[in-house]
Design a protein around this motif. Structure first.
Motif, PDB file in Angstrom:
ATOM      1  N   LEU A 199       0.860  -1.171   0.000  1.00  0.00           N
ATOM      2  CA  LEU A 199       0.000   0.000   0.000  1.00  0.00           C
ATOM      3  C   LEU A 199       0.898   1.223   0.000  1.00  0.00           C
ATOM      4  O   LEU A 199       1.710   1.400   0.910  1.00  0.00           O
ATOM      5  CB  LEU A 199      -0.908  -0.003   1.234  1.00  0.00           C
ATOM      6  N   HIS A 200       0.788   2.056  -1.045  1.00  0.00           N
ATOM      7  CA  HIS A 200       1.608   3.261  -1.126  1.00  0.00           C
ATOM      8  C   HIS A 200       0.688   4.468  -1.240  1.00  0.00           C
ATOM      9  O   HIS A 200      -0.077   4.598  -2.193  1.00  0.00           O
ATOM     10  CB  HIS A 200       2.558   3.216  -2.326  1.00  0.00           C
ATOM     11  N   LEU A 201       0.798   5.370  -0.251  1.00  0.00           N
ATOM     12  CA  LEU A 201      -0.091   6.520  -0.180  1.00  0.00           C
ATOM     13  C   LEU A 201       0.736   7.795  -0.249  1.00  0.00           C
ATOM     14  O   LEU A 201       1.343   8.218   0.746  1.00  0.00           O
ATOM     15  CB  LEU A 201      -0.909   6.473   1.115  1.00  0.00           C
ATOM     16  N   ALA A 202       0.792   8.400  -1.439  1.00  0.00           N
ATOM     17  CA  ALA A 202       1.500   9.665  -1.648  1.00  0.00           C
ATOM     18  C   ALA A 202       0.455  10.776  -1.665  1.00  0.00           C
ATOM     19  O   ALA A 202      -0.129  11.091  -2.701  1.00  0.00           O
ATOM     20  CB  ALA A 202       2.280   9.628  -2.962  1.00  0.00           C
ATOM     21  N   CYS A 203       0.218  11.344  -0.481  1.00  0.00           N
ATOM     22  CA  CYS A 203      -0.900  12.274  -0.329  1.00  0.00           C
ATOM     23  C   CYS A 203      -0.617  13.191   0.852  1.00  0.00           C
ATOM     24  O   CYS A 203       0.443  13.126   1.471  1.00  0.00           O
ATOM     25  CB  CYS A 203      -2.198  11.498  -0.103  1.00  0.00           C
ATOM     26  N   HIS A 204      -1.572  14.035   1.173  1.00  0.00           N
ATOM     27  CA  HIS A 204      -1.482  14.837   2.386  1.00  0.00           C
ATOM     28  C   HIS A 204      -1.927  13.996   3.577  1.00  0.00           C
ATOM     29  O   HIS A 204      -2.834  13.170   3.480  1.00  0.00           O
ATOM     30  CB  HIS A 204      -2.386  16.072   2.289  1.00  0.00           C
ATOM     31  N   GLY A 205      -1.268  14.236   4.711  1.00  0.00           N
ATOM     32  CA  GLY A 205      -1.684  13.629   5.966  1.00  0.00           C
ATOM     33  C   GLY A 205      -1.917  14.714   6.991  1.00  0.00           C
ATOM     34  O   GLY A 205      -1.380  15.815   6.882  1.00  0.00           O
ATOM     35  N   ARG A 206      -2.723  14.402   8.004  1.00  0.00           N
ATOM     36  CA  ARG A 206      -3.005  15.383   9.045  1.00  0.00           C
ATOM     37  C   ARG A 206      -3.081  14.676  10.379  1.00  0.00           C
ATOM     38  O   ARG A 206      -3.831  13.713  10.554  1.00  0.00           O
ATOM     39  CB  ARG A 206      -4.334  16.088   8.783  1.00  0.00           C
ATOM     40  N   PHE A 207      -2.244  15.141  11.338  1.00  0.00           N
ATOM     41  CA  PHE A 207      -2.334  14.629  12.698  1.00  0.00           C
ATOM     42  C   PHE A 207      -3.182  15.587  13.519  1.00  0.00           C
ATOM     43  O   PHE A 207      -2.904  16.782  13.562  1.00  0.00           O
ATOM     44  CB  PHE A 207      -0.946  14.495  13.327  1.00  0.00           C
ATOM     45  N   ASP A 208      -4.230  15.069  14.144  1.00  0.00           N
ATOM     46  CA  ASP A 208      -5.145  15.897  14.920  1.00  0.00           C
ATOM     47  C   ASP A 208      -4.708  15.879  16.386  1.00  0.00           C
ATOM     48  O   ASP A 208      -4.857  14.865  17.078  1.00  0.00           O
ATOM     49  CB  ASP A 208      -6.578  15.371  14.787  1.00  0.00           C
ATOM     50  N   VAL A 209      -4.154  17.010  16.852  1.00  0.00           N
ATOM     51  CA  VAL A 209      -3.648  17.088  18.216  1.00  0.00           C
ATOM     52  C   VAL A 209      -4.775  16.938  19.224  1.00  0.00           C
ATOM     53  O   VAL A 209      -4.643  16.265  20.244  1.00  0.00           O
ATOM     54  CB  VAL A 209      -2.901  18.426  18.427  1.00  0.00           C
ATOM     55  N   ARG A 210      -5.929  17.554  18.954  1.00  0.00           N
ATOM     56  CA  ARG A 210      -7.030  17.537  19.913  1.00  0.00           C
ATOM     57  C   ARG A 210      -7.704  16.177  19.985  1.00  0.00           C
ATOM     58  O   ARG A 210      -8.122  15.742  21.057  1.00  0.00           O
ATOM     59  CB  ARG A 210      -8.052  18.606  19.536  1.00  0.00           C
ATOM     60  N   GLU A 211      -7.825  15.481  18.856  1.00  0.00           N
ATOM     61  CA  GLU A 211      -8.454  14.164  18.839  1.00  0.00           C
ATOM     62  C   GLU A 211      -7.672  13.264  17.886  1.00  0.00           C
ATOM     63  O   GLU A 211      -7.937  13.233  16.679  1.00  0.00           O
ATOM     64  CB  GLU A 211      -9.919  14.274  18.411  1.00  0.00           C
ATOM     65  N   PRO A 212      -6.676  12.531  18.410  1.00  0.00           N
ATOM     66  CA  PRO A 212      -5.827  11.708  17.540  1.00  0.00           C
ATOM     67  C   PRO A 212      -6.593  10.706  16.681  1.00  0.00           C
ATOM     68  O   PRO A 212      -6.137  10.342  15.604  1.00  0.00           O
ATOM     69  CB  PRO A 212      -4.897  11.002  18.536  1.00  0.00           C
ATOM     70  N   LEU A 213      -7.777  10.264  17.146  1.00  0.00           N
ATOM     71  CA  LEU A 213      -8.553   9.322  16.344  1.00  0.00           C
ATOM     72  C   LEU A 213      -9.048   9.942  15.045  1.00  0.00           C
ATOM     73  O   LEU A 213      -9.419   9.230  14.112  1.00  0.00           O
ATOM     74  CB  LEU A 213      -9.739   8.786  17.148  1.00  0.00           C
ATOM     75  N   ASP A 214      -9.050  11.270  14.964  1.00  0.00           N
ATOM     76  CA  ASP A 214      -9.444  11.949  13.734  1.00  0.00           C
ATOM     77  C   ASP A 214      -8.253  12.217  12.815  1.00  0.00           C
ATOM     78  O   ASP A 214      -8.435  12.843  11.757  1.00  0.00           O
ATOM     79  CB  ASP A 214     -10.141  13.276  14.062  1.00  0.00           C
ATOM     80  N   SER A 215      -7.053  11.795  13.191  1.00  0.00           N
ATOM     81  CA  SER A 215      -5.901  11.899  12.290  1.00  0.00           C
ATOM     82  C   SER A 215      -6.226  11.147  11.010  1.00  0.00           C
ATOM     83  O   SER A 215      -6.845  10.083  11.033  1.00  0.00           O
ATOM     84  CB  SER A 215      -4.655  11.318  12.947  1.00  0.00           C
ATOM     85  N   ALA A 216      -5.798  11.703   9.868  1.00  0.00           N
ATOM     86  CA  ALA A 216      -6.318  11.178   8.602  1.00  0.00           C
ATOM     87  C   ALA A 216      -5.307  11.285   7.478  1.00  0.00           C
ATOM     88  O   ALA A 216      -4.388  12.111   7.512  1.00  0.00           O
ATOM     89  CB  ALA A 216      -7.594  11.932   8.212  1.00  0.00           C
ATOM     90  N   LEU A 217      -5.502  10.444   6.496  1.00  0.00           N
ATOM     91  CA  LEU A 217      -4.870  10.556   5.185  1.00  0.00           C
ATOM     92  C   LEU A 217      -5.907  11.203   4.271  1.00  0.00           C
ATOM     93  O   LEU A 217      -7.023  10.688   4.116  1.00  0.00           O
ATOM     94  CB  LEU A 217      -4.460   9.171   4.676  1.00  0.00           C
ATOM     95  N   LEU A 218      -5.559  12.348   3.694  1.00  0.00           N
ATOM     96  CA  LEU A 218      -6.514  13.135   2.919  1.00  0.00           C
ATOM     97  C   LEU A 218      -6.488  12.688   1.463  1.00  0.00           C
ATOM     98  O   LEU A 218      -5.451  12.761   0.800  1.00  0.00           O
ATOM     99  CB  LEU A 218      -6.165  14.623   3.036  1.00  0.00           C
ATOM    100  N   LEU A 219      -7.635  12.271   0.952  1.00  0.00           N
ATOM    101  CA  LEU A 219      -7.728  11.738  -0.402  1.00  0.00           C
ATOM    102  C   LEU A 219      -8.569  12.674  -1.268  1.00  0.00           C
ATOM    103  O   LEU A 219      -8.926  13.772  -0.870  1.00  0.00           O
ATOM    104  CB  LEU A 219      -8.290  10.318  -0.356  1.00  0.00           C
ATOM    105  N   ALA A 220      -8.864  12.234  -2.476  1.00  0.00           N
ATOM    106  CA  ALA A 220      -9.495  13.113  -3.468  1.00  0.00           C
ATOM    107  C   ALA A 220     -10.966  13.361  -3.154  1.00  0.00           C
ATOM    108  O   ALA A 220     -11.608  12.615  -2.403  1.00  0.00           O
ATOM    109  CB  ALA A 220      -9.358  12.502  -4.858  1.00  0.00           C
TER     110      ALA A 220
END
Length: 745
Positions: A542-563
């Motif tokens: 699995l290769h994901l070349a995209c934006h990522g976001r770590f959510d400091v307030r709620e780590p469970l909402d950390s995400a790989l941002l897709l189209a």
């Protein structure tokens, strides 16, 4: 309360305050009872453990810490909701580290195995429970009991996944109903586990030393902690030292001590905090502002200070001790407590045999949430097979978002053009250097406004690639202290992040190297979350070349941002429904920003982050990033990684490499290559572009074109020996988690 009041004065180091605090806590324990007031009893025991630890009364600290952990265990088992369990773990956040350090100080070698076992018990507990619930069936267990266990474990997983959803999620039941159902489901599961243990006593045991040591067979496990009294590395050895590798150093053979204690007296938690968190003096740290907040200046400053300090106080003594027994290239697994796992320990400089380099150049450093997680990952690794790659390259926002951005820009542009920046751009005429800088700033501001005005006539497909423009405007508005216009510009940047052109080129390179027939990669608008989930079953990479976001307030909402404004969150990975789609994946390369960060606020040892989520979902090996990465240098590193993974390097007499070695060699290559060597490397790939289509050593022409322009310009200015990507910012964020996979056949 009286004890707490005196305890707060301990910093004054007055002996009478310390003794009064201790007496107050001891008196409280005469009044409180473990059965009637367990939470208050736990708080008093924890406070006494802390106070005794701070006074180096390690024997007494051990006793109180052990009692606090015993009470916490009862409270944890009695808690049925994730929030309640999280609260218990937060209440004893530092207690396992106090116990381990004090136990080893007080009891010496006799306390090492117990110290390791306690640290393991409170490392990534939720990951361990999820992995245990999917354990293999014990031999000779009745069908009925096994079916009951599987069904009840699945029910608990599904209820916990529903609990993690926001309250307003359609279809989510109320918290009181979910709490009652979780309570009932956990009781049923405990009863079934008790029945299974009557037939198979070793079923789902608590952590013990033998399974921990079993996870250290391919290389040592190192538990790391930093306390206010100092640091400690507990090195767990398997039954043997690894066979020497080519170019190795150090002795190899049977290891006599199962656990070694390496005291790191100068590695204190206060020093780690100074690196991680903001301080009055900006040069003192601010690592998390850079890594989690996306501030590259703060990140560079903190790395300049942090890496030499970590090298001197942690990596150097650890490397020197490991080199006595283990050869160069041996996998060394770091299980880091006290938020040390947030730092790029593999990048800390060490000197061995008169050669100075990052720790990861001498040993194949990998990270693991726990020994249990590593053991499960190794068991799922299986045999290497021909790769089938699924993934994404440069997902883009929806065209509707582009049209919205166009309207926002049209509204904001008049105010930006009318902005009076003369006060910020005016400088004394006799300060030539300041004049030059401010002229450049003025030109940059005018060019940026011109680019912004040009968006009025762009089509939506081009508009969604203009994200870098809004990032530039934010930095300029901050320079001009224009807060009123900053908020709408931040919203633009969030909804329209910079287009990752180099990441798109990177994904094309991955497809070419792996082979188009073995790849199913999605690009730009096609790279949506639903489309990716459809392509995952059967994929081995699995290769994901995209934006990522770590959510400091709620780590469970950390995400790989897709189209098209879709994403994959940590919640999605922890949903049991995700497991079948990922069943065949052996390696996930998260080539995105902040994909290796974990919760650093309240539950650092739970390791709540994307790598742990992928490991929990069944993927045995994950590569993630510790901070926002540069897309150009990342594309080069990724291309080199897959070359070494699939083809090796004939010039260096290297066969195809294991993923962990391919990563460390790609990092070394990026760190040391100069402009002249990079020009030759790109020229070779330029020639390969004209080679037959079956050639698998290709690089995207987009990456070759853009990087060659930069390299040729640098060489024309006499910078052929400059190393453009030598700074740790470019190569150090990549961290390897999980099993040491076999090379691709």
């Amino acid at each position: 309360n009286l004890a707490n009041a005196y305890s707060d004065r301990i910093r004054g180091d007055k002996a009478e305050n310390i003794e009064r605090a201790i007496q107050g806590y001891e008196f409280a324990l005469q009044v409180l009872t473990r059965q009637a007031m367990p939470i208050e009893y736990l708080a008093a025991q924890r406070s006494l453990a802390r106070t005794m630890f701070a006074q180096s009364r390690f024997d007494q600290s051990v006793a109180h810490a052990q009692e606090a952990l015993s009470v916490a265990e009862e409270l944890y088992e009695a808690s049925h909701t994730p929030d309640a369990r999280r609260s218990v773990l937060a209440d004893v956040r530092e207690v396992p580290q106090w116990f381990a350090y004090a136990r080893c100080r007080h009891n010496g070698s006799d306390g090492l195995q117990q110290a390791v076992t306690v640290l393991e018990q409170y490392r990534a507990r939720w990951v361990r429970e999820a992995l245990d619930s999917s354990s293999a069936r014990p031999a000779d267990l009745s069908d009925t009991l096994w079916r009951d266990f599987q069904a009840q474990a699945q029910t608990v997983r599904e209820l916990e996944a529903e609990w993690r959803l926001p309250d307003q999620t359609p279809g989510r039941r109320g918290s009181s109903q979910l709490s009652a159902e979780l309570d009932r489901a956990r009781r049923n599961l405990r009863q079934t586990v008790t029945a299974i243990r009557a037939e198979t006593p070793d079923f789902l045991p608590r952590p013990s030393f033998d399974p921990i040591r079993a996870a250290a067979q391919s290389g040592p496990l190192v538990y790391l902690l930093a306390t206010e009294a100092g640091g400690l590395a507990l090195i767990v050895h398997g039954d043997y030292a690894a066979t020497p590798l080519p170019g190795g150093f150090g002795a190899c053979g049977k290891v006599s001590d199962r656990v070694e204690a390496l005291w790191l007296d100068d590695l204190r938690s206060t020093e780690v905090d100074a690196i991680l968190y903001d301080a009055e003096d900006e040069g003192q740290g601010r690592y998390l502002r850079g890594a989690a907040g996306g501030d590259p200046v703060a990140l560079a400053a903190s790395l300049d200070r942090a890496l030499p300090l970590l090298g001197e106080r942690l990596a150097q003594p650890l490397a020197a001790r490991l080199a006595v027994t283990w050869p160069q290239g041996t996998p060394v697994t770091l299980i880091a407590s006290s938020n040390l796992g947030l730092l790029p320990l593999h990048a800390a400089p060490v000197t061995l045999d008169s050669h100075t380099a990052p720790l990861g150049e001498f040993f194949a450093v990998r990270y693991a949430p726990s020994a249990t997680a590593l053991h499960h990952a190794t068991g799922r690794a299986g045999q290497a097979a021909a790769p089938r790659v699924a993934g994404v390259g440069n997902p883009l926002p929806s065209l509707q978002t582009g049209r919205w951005a166009q309207q926002q820009v049209a509204t904001l542009l008049p105010a930006l053009q009318a902005l009076d920046t003369s006060g910020y751009l005016a400088v004394p005429p006799d300060d030539l250097s300041a004049v030059e800088r401010h002229n450049a700033l003025r030109e940059h501001w005018q060019r940026t406004l011109a680019r912004l005005a040009a968006t009025a006539t762009m089509n939506p497909d081009d508009l969604v690639r203009t994200g870098h423009l809004y990032v530039d405007l934010i930095s300029l508005l901050l320079r001009f202290n224009e807060m009123a216009l900053l908020r709408p510009m931040v919203e633009l940047a969030q909804r329209l992040p910079p287009s990752l052109e180099a990441a798109e080129a990177e994904a094309y390179s991955v497809r070419a190297l792996a082979g188009a027939q073995r790849s199913d990669l999605l690009f730009t608008h096609a790279a949506t979350a639903p489309a990716l989930w459809e392509r995952l079953p059967g994929a081995t990479w699995l290769h994901l070349a995209c934006h990522g976001r770590f959510d400091v307030r709620e780590p469970l909402d950390s995400a790989l941002l897709l189209a098209e404004n879709t994403q994959i969150t940590l919640r999605d990975l922890l949903d049991p429904k995700a497991v079948p789609a990922l069943a065949a994946v052996r390696l996930a390369f998260l080539s995105a920003c902040q994909t290796a960060l974990a919760d650093f606020r309240s539950l650092s040892d739970e390791v709540i982050g994307l790598p742990a989520g992928f490991l929990q979902a069944g993927i045995p090996a994950v590569i993630g990033t510790l901070w926002p990465v540069n897309d150009r240098s990342t594309a080069l590193l990724v291309t080199r990684f897959y070359e070494l993974l699939l083809r090796g390097d004939a010039a260096a007499d290297l066969p195809p490499q294991r993923p962990i070695h391919a990563l460390r060699q790609a990092q070394q290559w990026l760190r040391t290559i100069d402009n002249a060597a990079l020009a030759a490397y790109l020229a070779r790939h330029q020639e390969l572009m004209a080679a037959p289509a079956g050639d698998t050593e290709r690089m995207s022409w987009l990456l070759i074109r853009d990087e060659r322009r930069r390299v040729h310009a640098a060489i024309a200015q006499g910078q052929e020996r400059d190393r453009p990507y030598h700074a740790p910012y470019h190569w150090a964020p990549f961290a390897y988690f999980g099993a040491d996979l076999d090379p691709i056949p």
